[in-house]
Write a protein that holds these residues in place. Structure first.
Motif, PDB file in Angstrom:
ATOM      1  N   THR A 109       1.026  -1.477   0.051  1.00  0.00           N
ATOM      2  CA  THR A 109      -0.239   0.065  -0.474  1.00  0.00           C
ATOM      3  C   THR A 109       0.986   1.206   0.042  1.00  0.00           C
ATOM      4  O   THR A 109       1.722   1.262   0.418  1.00  0.00           O
ATOM      5  N   ILE A 110       0.811   2.088  -0.479  1.00  0.00           N
ATOM      6  CA  ILE A 110       1.466   3.620  -0.348  1.00  0.00           C
ATOM      7  C   ILE A 110       0.922   4.285   0.680  1.00  0.00           C
ATOM      8  O   ILE A 110      -0.713   4.548   0.236  1.00  0.00           O
ATOM      9  N   SER A 111       1.552   4.737   1.496  1.00  0.00           N
ATOM     10  CA  SER A 111       1.299   5.931   2.533  1.00  0.00           C
ATOM     11  C   SER A 111       1.094   7.246   1.496  1.00  0.00           C
ATOM     12  O   SER A 111       0.667   8.010   2.582  1.00  0.00           O
ATOM     13  N   PHE A 112       2.518   8.051   0.775  1.00  0.00           N
ATOM     14  CA  PHE A 112       2.729   8.853   0.686  1.00  0.00           C
ATOM     15  C   PHE A 112       2.691   9.215  -1.486  1.00  0.00           C
ATOM     16  O   PHE A 112       3.337   7.647  -2.266  1.00  0.00           O
ATOM     17  N   TYR A 113       2.304   9.813  -2.075  1.00  0.00           N
ATOM     18  CA  TYR A 113       3.254  10.101  -3.630  1.00  0.00           C
ATOM     19  C   TYR A 113       2.844  11.356  -3.759  1.00  0.00           C
ATOM     20  O   TYR A 113       2.546  12.155  -3.124  1.00  0.00           O
ATOM     21  N   VAL A 114       3.638  11.070  -4.905  1.00  0.00           N
ATOM     22  CA  VAL A 114       4.546  12.963  -5.252  1.00  0.00           C
ATOM     23  C   VAL A 114       3.781  12.781  -6.613  1.00  0.00           C
ATOM     24  O   VAL A 114       4.037  11.989  -7.134  1.00  0.00           O
ATOM     25  N   VAL A 115       3.215  13.660  -7.174  1.00  0.00           N
ATOM     26  CA  VAL A 115       2.609  13.953  -8.091  1.00  0.00           C
ATOM     27  C   VAL A 115       3.854  15.495  -9.111  1.00  0.00           C
ATOM     28  O   VAL A 115       4.380  16.144  -7.958  1.00  0.00           O
ATOM     29  N   LYS A 116       4.822  15.178 -10.009  1.00  0.00           N
ATOM     30  CA  LYS A 116       6.030  16.328 -10.853  1.00  0.00           C
ATOM     31  C   LYS A 116       5.374  16.653 -11.803  1.00  0.00           C
ATOM     32  O   LYS A 116       4.965  15.869 -12.820  1.00  0.00           O
ATOM     33  N   ALA A 117       5.451  18.077 -12.580  1.00  0.00           N
ATOM     34  CA  ALA A 117       5.256  18.918 -13.360  1.00  0.00           C
ATOM     35  C   ALA A 117       6.497  19.789 -12.794  1.00  0.00           C
ATOM     36  O   ALA A 117       6.252  20.188 -12.137  1.00  0.00           O
ATOM     37  N   ALA A 118       6.533  20.000 -14.293  1.00  0.00           N
ATOM     38  CA  ALA A 118       7.368  21.711 -14.171  1.00  0.00           C
ATOM     39  C   ALA A 118       8.225  21.638 -13.827  1.00  0.00           C
ATOM     40  O   ALA A 118       8.947  20.380 -13.755  1.00  0.00           O
ATOM     41  N   ASN A 119       8.604  22.174 -12.896  1.00  0.00           N
ATOM     42  CA  ASN A 119      10.622  22.309 -12.173  1.00  0.00           C
ATOM     43  C   ASN A 119       9.817  22.376 -10.567  1.00  0.00           C
ATOM     44  O   ASN A 119      10.511  22.966  -9.812  1.00  0.00           O
ATOM     45  N   ALA A 120       8.618  20.913 -10.351  1.00  0.00           N
ATOM     46  CA  ALA A 120       8.288  21.393  -8.976  1.00  0.00           C
ATOM     47  C   ALA A 120       7.914  20.272  -8.910  1.00  0.00           C
ATOM     48  O   ALA A 120       7.095  19.639  -9.231  1.00  0.00           O
ATOM     49  N   ALA A 122       4.445  18.181  -6.233  1.00  0.00           N
ATOM     50  CA  ALA A 122       3.612  18.402  -5.120  1.00  0.00           C
ATOM     51  C   ALA A 122       2.965  17.011  -4.272  1.00  0.00           C
ATOM     52  O   ALA A 122       3.521  16.053  -4.242  1.00  0.00           O
ATOM     53  N   MET A 123       3.222  16.749  -2.608  1.00  0.00           N
ATOM     54  CA  MET A 123       3.309  15.501  -1.462  1.00  0.00           C
ATOM     55  C   MET A 123       2.310  15.663  -1.700  1.00  0.00           C
ATOM     56  O   MET A 123       1.274  16.388  -0.507  1.00  0.00           O
ATOM     57  N   TYR A 124       1.560  14.717  -1.308  1.00  0.00           N
ATOM     58  CA  TYR A 124       0.589  14.099  -0.957  1.00  0.00           C
ATOM     59  C   TYR A 124       0.119  12.602   0.376  1.00  0.00           C
ATOM     60  O   TYR A 124       1.295  11.729   0.186  1.00  0.00           O
ATOM     61  N   GLU A 125      -0.259  12.806   1.135  1.00  0.00           N
ATOM     62  CA  GLU A 125      -0.517  11.500   2.295  1.00  0.00           C
ATOM     63  C   GLU A 125      -2.018  10.664   1.818  1.00  0.00           C
ATOM     64  O   GLU A 125      -2.847  11.205   1.436  1.00  0.00           O
ATOM     65  N   VAL A 126      -1.466   9.195   2.257  1.00  0.00           N
ATOM     66  CA  VAL A 126      -2.921   8.627   1.995  1.00  0.00           C
ATOM     67  C   VAL A 126      -3.006   8.240   2.448  1.00  0.00           C
ATOM     68  O   VAL A 126      -2.371   7.309   4.067  1.00  0.00           O
ATOM     69  N   LEU A 127      -4.157   8.298   3.735  1.00  0.00           N
ATOM     70  CA  LEU A 127      -5.044   7.899   5.187  1.00  0.00           C
ATOM     71  C   LEU A 127      -6.224   7.134   5.299  1.00  0.00           C
ATOM     72  O   LEU A 127      -6.832   7.954   4.723  1.00  0.00           O
ATOM     73  N   PRO A 128      -6.456   6.271   5.408  1.00  0.00           N
ATOM     74  CA  PRO A 128      -4.872   5.135   5.305  1.00  0.00           C
ATOM     75  C   PRO A 128      -4.764   4.666   4.615  1.00  0.00           C
ATOM     76  O   PRO A 128      -4.689   5.288   3.584  1.00  0.00           O
ATOM     77  N   ALA A 129      -3.265   3.732   4.384  1.00  0.00           N
ATOM     78  CA  ALA A 129      -2.429   3.409   2.826  1.00  0.00           C
ATOM     79  C   ALA A 129      -3.604   2.943   2.632  1.00  0.00           C
ATOM     80  O   ALA A 129      -3.896   2.096   3.214  1.00  0.00           O
ATOM     81  N   ASP A 130      -3.301   2.968   0.949  1.00  0.00           N
ATOM     82  CA  ASP A 130      -3.986   2.393   0.055  1.00  0.00           C
ATOM     83  C   ASP A 130      -3.289   1.773  -1.159  1.00  0.00           C
ATOM     84  O   ASP A 130      -2.247   1.543  -1.401  1.00  0.00           O
ATOM     85  N   LEU A 131      -4.835   1.027  -1.375  1.00  0.00           N
ATOM     86  CA  LEU A 131      -3.552   0.027  -3.040  1.00  0.00           C
ATOM     87  C   LEU A 131      -4.143   1.297  -4.250  1.00  0.00           C
ATOM     88  O   LEU A 131      -3.390   0.939  -5.558  1.00  0.00           O
ATOM     89  N   THR A 132      -5.038   1.869  -4.358  1.00  0.00           N
ATOM     90  CA  THR A 132      -5.236   2.906  -4.982  1.00  0.00           C
ATOM     91  C   THR A 132      -5.810   4.000  -5.368  1.00  0.00           C
ATOM     92  O   THR A 132      -5.898   4.682  -3.920  1.00  0.00           O
ATOM     93  N   GLY A 133      -6.249   4.998  -6.415  1.00  0.00           N
ATOM     94  CA  GLY A 133      -5.787   6.119  -5.866  1.00  0.00           C
ATOM     95  C   GLY A 133      -6.402   6.713  -7.233  1.00  0.00           C
ATOM     96  O   GLY A 133      -6.055   6.531  -7.931  1.00  0.00           O
ATOM     97  N   SER A 134      -6.421   8.825  -7.135  1.00  0.00           N
ATOM     98  CA  SER A 134      -6.553   9.296  -8.062  1.00  0.00           C
ATOM     99  C   SER A 134      -5.315  10.772  -7.825  1.00  0.00           C
ATOM    100  O   SER A 134      -4.985  10.674  -6.674  1.00  0.00           O
ATOM    101  N   TRP A 135      -4.712  11.369  -8.756  1.00  0.00           N
ATOM    102  CA  TRP A 135      -4.453  12.058  -8.888  1.00  0.00           C
ATOM    103  C   TRP A 135      -4.012  12.645  -9.617  1.00  0.00           C
ATOM    104  O   TRP A 135      -5.206  12.941 -11.017  1.00  0.00           O
ATOM    105  N   PHE A 156       4.986  10.613 -11.919  1.00  0.00           N
ATOM    106  CA  PHE A 156       3.757  10.195 -10.474  1.00  0.00           C
ATOM    107  C   PHE A 156       5.199   9.134  -9.467  1.00  0.00           C
ATOM    108  O   PHE A 156       5.485   8.352 -10.419  1.00  0.00           O
ATOM    109  N   THR A 157       5.250   8.745  -7.985  1.00  0.00           N
ATOM    110  CA  THR A 157       6.170   7.960  -7.405  1.00  0.00           C
ATOM    111  C   THR A 157       4.983   8.096  -6.184  1.00  0.00           C
ATOM    112  O   THR A 157       4.747   9.450  -5.901  1.00  0.00           O
ATOM    113  N   GLY A 158       5.179   6.530  -5.772  1.00  0.00           N
ATOM    114  CA  GLY A 158       4.418   6.271  -4.845  1.00  0.00           C
ATOM    115  C   GLY A 158       5.158   6.080  -3.985  1.00  0.00           C
ATOM    116  O   GLY A 158       6.724   5.591  -4.225  1.00  0.00           O
TER     117      GLY A 158
END
Length: 192
Positions: A109-120, A122-135, A156-158
């Motif tokens: 399960t993923i606890s945190f994920y990052v969406v990367k675009a341009a030169n930055a 964004a960090m997100y927290e998944v509570l509770p950790a999960d197998l699926t989601g959207s970004w 995208f990095t999990g």
């Protein structure tokens, strides 16, 4: 009768809570969430994780880069969490402004994920950790990266985490409280 009703209610709450946690979040125009200022939809999907922060630069690369991401996260949360990058995540919408993600393992399960675009990123927290989601790249776009149109994702990095226990989100606490109330009512009905 009261006992059956209380057990049915507790079961329904548990079922809906588990379904809601794994369902990608679709965006609806004029909902005030991830829309352009004119009310049009920014992206099809909204982030299922809780937005934490934006950092300039890149989150991928060598072990030193991972350490920098982990240090920034620990500073932001005030906890001691160890991150492991999960390479077994599949995303839809690659090259677009939003999509879905899922792990390729039934047990990771993923606890945190990052969406990367341009030169930055964004960090997100998944509570509770999960197998699926959207970004979505909305938070990066809203912060001024990428210009006027939708901002395309770079990657995208999990992350799997270990260490300090995460603080439960309010909906989890509400469900827990509802369960305790149900137990108390059930016990009263049995004694009465």
């Amino acid at each position: 009768m009261k006992r059956t009703l209380a057990l049915s209610l507790a079961g329904a709450i548990s079922l809906f809570a588990s379904i809601a946690g794994a369902t990608p979040i679709f965006n609806v125009a004029n909902d005030g969430f991830e829309d352009h200022t004119n009310g049009s939809i920014y992206s099809t999907y909204a982030n299922s994780g809780q937005f934490l922060y934006i950092a300039s630069g890149n989150n991928l690369g060598n072990a030193a880069t991972l350490q920098l991401v982990q240090t920034k996260l620990n500073t932001f949360l005030g906890q001691n969490i160890t991150l492991t990058q999960d390479a077994n995540v599949t995303i839809t919408g690659s090259g677009g402004a939003s999509g879905t993600w899922n792990t390729n393992s039934a047990t990771t399960t993923i606890s945190f994920y990052v969406v990367k675009a341009a030169n930055a990123y964004a960090m997100y927290e998944v509570l509770p950790a999960d197998l699926t989601g959207s970004w979505s790249t909305y938070d990066l776009w809203h912060a001024g990266y990428g210009g006027n149109g939708a901002l395309d994702v770079s990657h995208f990095t999990g992350y799997v985490s270990s260490g300090a226990a995460p603080v439960p989100e309010p909906s989890t606490l509400i469900l827990f409280g509802a369960g305790l109330v149900g137990v108390v009512l059930l016990r009263r009905s049995i004694k009465g």
